[in-house]
Every structure is written in structure tokens, then in C-alpha cells.
Design an enzyme around this catalytic site. Structure first.
Site, PDB file in Angstrom:
ATOM      1  N   LEU A 168      59.553 -27.239   3.227  1.00  0.00           N
ATOM      2  CA  LEU A 168      59.875 -27.602   1.990  1.00  0.00           C
ATOM      3  C   LEU A 168      58.377 -26.583   1.455  1.00  0.00           C
ATOM      4  CD1 LEU A 168      60.963 -31.342   2.478  1.00  0.00           C
ATOM      5  CD2 LEU A 168      62.339 -29.739   2.709  1.00  0.00           C
TER       6      LEU A 168
ATOM      7  N   TYR B  30      55.961 -30.006   4.559  1.00  0.00           N
ATOM      8  CA  TYR B  30      55.881 -30.355   3.255  1.00  0.00           C
ATOM      9  C   TYR B  30      54.683 -29.480   2.818  1.00  0.00           C
ATOM     10  CZ  TYR B  30      57.643 -31.700  -1.780  1.00  0.00           C
ATOM     11  OH  TYR B  30      58.245 -31.826  -2.668  1.00  0.00           O
ATOM     12  N   CYS B  31      55.255 -28.598   1.814  1.00  0.00           N
ATOM     13  CA  CYS B  31      54.001 -28.009   1.445  1.00  0.00           C
ATOM     14  C   CYS B  31      52.447 -27.927   2.119  1.00  0.00           C
ATOM     15  CB  CYS B  31      53.157 -28.684  -0.112  1.00  0.00           C
ATOM     16  SG  CYS B  31      51.849 -27.796  -0.888  1.00  0.00           S
ATOM     17  N   VAL B  32      51.628 -27.897   2.030  1.00  0.00           N
ATOM     18  CA  VAL B  32      50.367 -27.879   2.917  1.00  0.00           C
ATOM     19  C   VAL B  32      50.632 -28.884   4.583  1.00  0.00           C
ATOM     20  CG1 VAL B  32      48.667 -30.178   2.183  1.00  0.00           C
ATOM     21  CG2 VAL B  32      48.286 -27.793   3.125  1.00  0.00           C
TER      22      VAL B  32
ATOM     23  N   GLY C 179      53.132 -28.417   6.370  1.00  0.00           N
ATOM     24  CA  GLY C 179      54.314 -27.242   6.497  1.00  0.00           C
ATOM     25  C   GLY C 179      53.240 -26.201   7.178  1.00  0.00           C
TER      26      GLY C 179
END
Length: 601
Positions: A365, A337-339, A341
Site C-alpha cells: 500500500l 503500508y508505506c515504509v 512495505g
């Protein structure tokens, strides 16, 4: 008389002059406490004056715009005349209205602008005039930035951002005397609202150690592990950087292939486990997944040298070892998710180069791997600003969580800053208890080495997408990542813009399912199917421009979660008996959500 025909000035009268005077005296006293809290933080060296630093950057940027216009007096005069022409038109319309004639507005707020929703902004001639004058000025300033010649696009982007921030700050809706709702409320309560607000202001400055920490939710209304992050599970491993949580099963059988989530370390993982009815983890275990999640440490100066490489090795790769050992599987589905990811993508390229095939699929995500279109966060990233951040981190070994929180809030200041300034400190009302905003204010520090690497390699130089990023002596090439990828973007994302996520899809070498969800960075992701909110779009292979892709995509009502479930279940359908958390080697350490997530910045 009804509200539309009464004298507009009748409601703006002091109800009890004596009580009003007493409250103004108390307001002065409470204001002194707020100033004392600010000076105390400055004297102790705890207040960093984040907004002052940003205003300094804004002044430097906007001075470049001013220089360009002043270098051509003719164009400067034309621009000035446009503004005065707008004012003259507004004044003429105001006079017509005062004479009882119909007058068309010169400037109207956007339909989505909630600041001027109250009928007094239109009904009362003075406040209507203030509103329109403000809108004329703000839009004129925005036009100046767009029409400035001979400046680079980064400077224009910064100027556009700072003009918007200044315009948001000086809106008449933010001041008692120029906001009809605030003025009426202040006079009707004899100023008691301002006294309550000043008390909260002093409390929030003290909480921020000399700098204002705006409360967006009632902090007493929530407790991590009490009424947030409730999914049952155990911490089955921990090291300096993370705890690994394994959630208890909710079904008799589970998918043979486990699922590991890599959340961002900029905020805490429990955004994915707020409450059972909106918890992604709760939903996943109900679908039959064995779910593991990394809970990153909230670091202090002792972890200053923890690098991006160590977050990969001591974070994802170590977690992968533990997951495989506990489940007895050699293939794992992993999400980021975000960073988190972004780190996962770098890890996939590293594993592809080193021949490690344990990750079977990857779910991203709202994740950027190509930072070409990284949005307004790029305003804060150029060589000078990165050096300034590095110098600040060198003093304590980490970037303070509130600095990152401030940057994120500035991206949507009309939603995340000014409404709370008005509600808390001018209306004197405590904010409602809202779990998402409580999480939003529960920030984490960022280790100096890791954050510097991330800023330079991703935002500043975009090295991952170009195949130039190097970790542990290995050059990372995302084209060598051949595993299936589920890549989710959200339509209104200010942090990882959908255009940026879409562009990143083409960096991978294997099949990519790109899905666009409605809403933004958080609400678009945390969208349980039972809520039946928003929508998502699916389409062909992500290629070309996202706007073109969207014209041919199919819109589906509700949550994207079932779509992901259908995608991941096709990759491995085999089921086994449900797994209790841990094993003989990795015995449970403590109940979820663990200790690390409870450490406050």
C-alpha cells in the site's frame, strides 16, 4: 445598498475602541506567556528549532540560485524587468478599476487555491491588488528557479520546494492586516479572536517544549482504545520492538490462509483502524480473514541500535513465526503500508535468498522500493543533511517524531500548516475534532540505526531497487521474489508518488497487479466501499510510463478494497472454522490495541 455597491471601507471599522484597547493589552500579556514558553524550552535544551534549521538549508540553497543569476547581469536585469513589467501592468489595471472602468485581472489564483475564495479578495480593490501582487511575485520566483542554468537537478528540486514554502508563508491570507476576512473579524470582535489565538499559541508552544506544535484537531476529542482503534482483538505476542495483535473473527468460517499487516513505524498502525465504519481491519475480518497486525514500539534512546535488520528479524520474521504457530498454517498473506512495505519488500528478497517460502502473497500500500522518483521528501536527503540528522540522533539515540511530522506537513503546507495557523492563532478558533488529523499529529520516534540505514540505503543510494542492499550478510535481489504482488498507488500521493510506486512494480520477479486509487497517501488507502468515494484504475502489466498506462486503464467508481478481496481470494479459497485470538503457547496478553500504540512522543 448591497455588498457589491457599498463603500468597501465601511466594514473595516473598530466597533468598540475601549474594548479593542483592552483586548490589545491582554494580547500583549498572552504574547509574553508565549515567549516565556519558547524561552523555557530553549533554556532546558528541549526546543530544537526545526523550522530554523530548515530555513538555514533554504538560505544556502537559494543563495546558489541567486549567485547563478548575479553572475550574468544581463539576464538578471531581464528577469527584474519582467517582474517590474508585471507590477506596472497590475498598477495600470488597478487605476482603471478605481476610475470605474472594467479591468481584467493580471494574475488569478488557481481554482483549487482556497486561500482567496472569499469574495472580498476580488470585490475590494486594495485586497485584490495585494492578492495579484503576491501571485505575480510568487510565480516570478518559481520561474527564476526553473530558468536557472548550470545547477544540478537536486539543487533545483530543493530550490523549487523552498521557494514554494516561502511563498506559502508570506501569503497575504496569513496576516490580519492583509486578509480582509481576518481584518473584518478582528474589528468586529474588538480583537477577542487574537486574544484567544494567542492563548492557544502559548499552549501549543508549551506542549511542543518551546517549539510550536500546531494543533490540527481537538486532542481532547479522541482516545486510542476509547473511540479509535476499536476492532476487538488481543495482543498475542510482544518483544522490545513490537506487539502482535490478532483480531477477533466476525464470521463463523475464515480463510485458511491468515493475513499479516506490517504498518509503518513512522506513524502508528491505527490509521487502518480509526473507527469501525472506516476501519480496514474491521472490513477484513467481515470478509472472513484472520487478521494480524504489528504494532511498533514508540522507541526511546534504549533502542538506538535497533537496526533495519532487527526490524526485519524481530518484527516481520518473528511475527511470521507466531502467525504460523497460532493458525497452524505454513503459508501467510502479508501486507505492508508505506515504509512498512519497504521493509516487507526487503524481507521478501531475504526470504527468497534463504529459501523461506512462508509468505504466499504480498500486498503493498503506497510503498516505494525504487526511490528514483521519491518526490519532495528527497529535498531533505543529501549527504550533508543525512549527516546532520545522524548527528542529531546521536545525542538522544532516535529522531524525534515531530521532526518527521514537520517534514510531512511541509509537503502540503497550504493544507496542513497555514490554514491551522490562521484558524487557531488568528481567528482564535479551536480546530474541529478530526480523527485522521489526530492520528497525523500522534507521531513516533525513529531509532537512530534503523533510520540512518533507511535514509542512506533507500533515499540517498536507492540500493534496494539496484540489488545492492545487504541485510545479515545477504544481498537482496527483488527479482527473485516470484510470489503474486498487489501493488497499490494513490494518484495524489505526496509521500510515495504514484510514479515512484509504478516504477517499483517492475523490480519484482513475479506477477504484479498494479492498481491506482484516487486521492492521496491516506484517504486513497482508507476508503471503505460504503462511502462510495473516489475511484481506482486497473490495467495491463505495469510497464513503460504511468501516464501511458493510465490512458489504457479502466476506471472503476469507489473503493479498491473489493478489487483486492477478489484478487486475494483467488489465491486461496479454502475456509476453516473461525479462530479465536492466541493459543496455548501464545496466550493473550491484553486487549487490542495494546500498550505500545498509546505511548506518546
Amino acid at each position: 445598498m448591497d455588498d457589491t455597491t457599498r463603500n468597501p471601507d465601511q466594514s473595516f471599522t473598530i466597533r468598540d475602541p475601549e474594548a479593542f484597547a483592552q483586548n490589545m493589552a491582554q494580547l500583549t500579556e498572552e504574547g509574553g506567556k508565549a515567549l516565556a514558553a519558547m524561552f523555557e524550552g530553549s533554556e532546558k535544551g528541549e526546543a530544537k528549532l526545526i523550522f530554523a534549521e530548515e530555513m538555514n538549508h533554504a538560505a544556502k540553497t537559494l543563495s546558489q540560485i541567486a549567485e547563478k543569476w548575479l553572475s550574468d547581469p544581463r539576464k538578471a536585469m531581464e528577469a527584474q524587468n519582467r517582474l517590474w513589467s508585471g507590477y506596472l501592468n497590475l498598477w495600470t489595471q488597478a487605476l482603471r478599476r478605481m476610475a470605474g472602468e472594467d479591468a481584467e485581472p493580471v494574475a488569478e489564483p488557481d481554482r483549487s487555491d482556497k486561500r482567496f475564495a472569499a469574495p472580498e479578495w476580488h470585490r475590494h480593490p486594495m485586497f485584490d491588488f495585494l492578492k495579484q501582487a503576491y501571485l505575480l511575485t510568487a510565480r516570478w520566483a518559481e520561474t527564476l528557479v526553473e530558468e536557472t542554468q548550470d545547477i544540478d537537478e537536486h539543487t533545483r528540486h530543493k530550490a523549487r520546494f523552498y521557494v514554494r514554502q516561502i511563498a506559502n508563508a508570506i501569503s497575504p491570507s496569513n496576516f490580519v492586516l492583509t486578509n480582509p476576512e481576518l481584518l473584518q473579524e478582528t474589528l468586529e470582535s474588538n480583537g477577542e479572536n487574537l486574544v484567544r489565538g494567542m492563548k492557544m499559541l502559548a499552549e501549543d508552544i508549551k506542549l511542543g517544549k518551546g517549539e510550536l506544535k500546531i494543533r490540527q484537531s481537538d486532542p481532547a476529542g479522541f482516545e486510542v482504545g476509547g473511540n479509535l482503534a476499536l476492532s476487538p482483538g488481543k495482543v498475542v505476542f510482544e518483544n522490545e520492538l513490537m506487539q502482535l495483535i490478532q483480531y477477533a473473527p466476525a464470521t463463523k468460517t475464515v480463510y485458511k490462509r491468515p493475513f499479516l499487516m506490517v504498518p509503518p513505524w513512522i506513524n502508528k498502525f491505527y490509521i487502518l483502524d480509526l473507527r469501525p465504519e472506516k476501519s480496514l481491519f474491521h472490513w477484513l475480518v467481515e470478509q472472513g480473514h484472520t487478521v494480524f497486525c504489528i504494532s511498533w514500539v514508540n522507541p526511546d534512546g534504549r533502542l538506538a541500535r535497533k537496526s533495519f535488520e532487527e526490524y526485519m528479524k524481530e518484527g516481520i520474521l518473528t511475527a511470521l513465526d507466531v502467525v504460523c504457530d497460532i493458525t497452524g498454517q505454513d503459508k501467510v498473506n502479508v501486507g505492508g503500508y508505506c515504509v512498512g512495505g519497504t521493509l516487507l519488500a526487503a524481507t521478501l528478497a531475504y526470504l527468497a535468498e534463504t529459501g523461506d517460502t512462508r509468505i504466499a502473497s504480498a500486498t503493498f500500500l503506497t510503498t516505494q522500493v525504487d526511490f528514483t522518483h521519491a518526490g519532495d521528501l528527497k529535498v531533505f536527503v543529501d549527504e550533508a543533511q543525512v549527516r546532520a540528522v545522524e548527528e542529531d540522533m546521536a545525542d538522544r539515540g532516535y529522531l524525534e517524531g515531530r521532526r518527521m511530522a514537520t517534514a510531512f506537513n511541509l509537503l502540503r503546507s497550504n493544507d496542513l500548516i497555514w490554514p491551522y495557523v490562521v484558524n487557531n492563532y488568528l481567528r482564535g478558533r479551536a480546530p474541529f475534532p478530526f480523527d485522521l488529523l489526530y492520528w497525523n499529529s500522534d507521531s513516533t520516534h525513529l531509532p537512530a540505526a534503523n533510520h540512518s540505514f533507511y535514509l542512506r540505503n533507500c533515499y540517498l543510494e536507492n540500493r534496494l531497487s539496484r540489488g545492492e542492499m545487504e541485510i545479515a550478510g545477504v544481498k537482496l535481489d527483488l527479482k527473485k521474489v516470484k510470489i503474486p504482488v498487489y501493488n497499490l498507488a494513490t494518484k495524489e500521493d505526496h509521500i510515495a508518488p504514484a510514479k515512484s510506486v509504478f516504477l517499483g512494480s517492475r523490480c519484482f520477479g513475479g506477477p504484479v497487479r498494479f492498481v491506482l486509487a484516487g486521492s492521496g497517501h491516506i484517504a486513497g488507502v482508507v476508503n471503505p466501499p460504503d462511502k462510495r468515494k473516489y475511484q481506482y484504475w486497473t490495467g495491463t502489466k505495469p510497464a513503460g510510463e504511468i501516464d501511458t498506462w493510465l490512458t489504457k486503464a479502466k476506471e472503476h467508481p469507489g473503493s479498491w478494497w473489493p478489487d483486492w478481496q477478489a484478487w486475494v481470494s483467488k489465491l486461496s479459497k479454502e475456509q476453516v472454522a473461525a479462530r479465536a485470538p492466541g493459543n496455548r503457547k501464545y496466550k493473550p496478553i491484553e486487549d487490542a490495541p495494546g500498550r505500545y500504540v498509546k505511548v506518546k512522543s
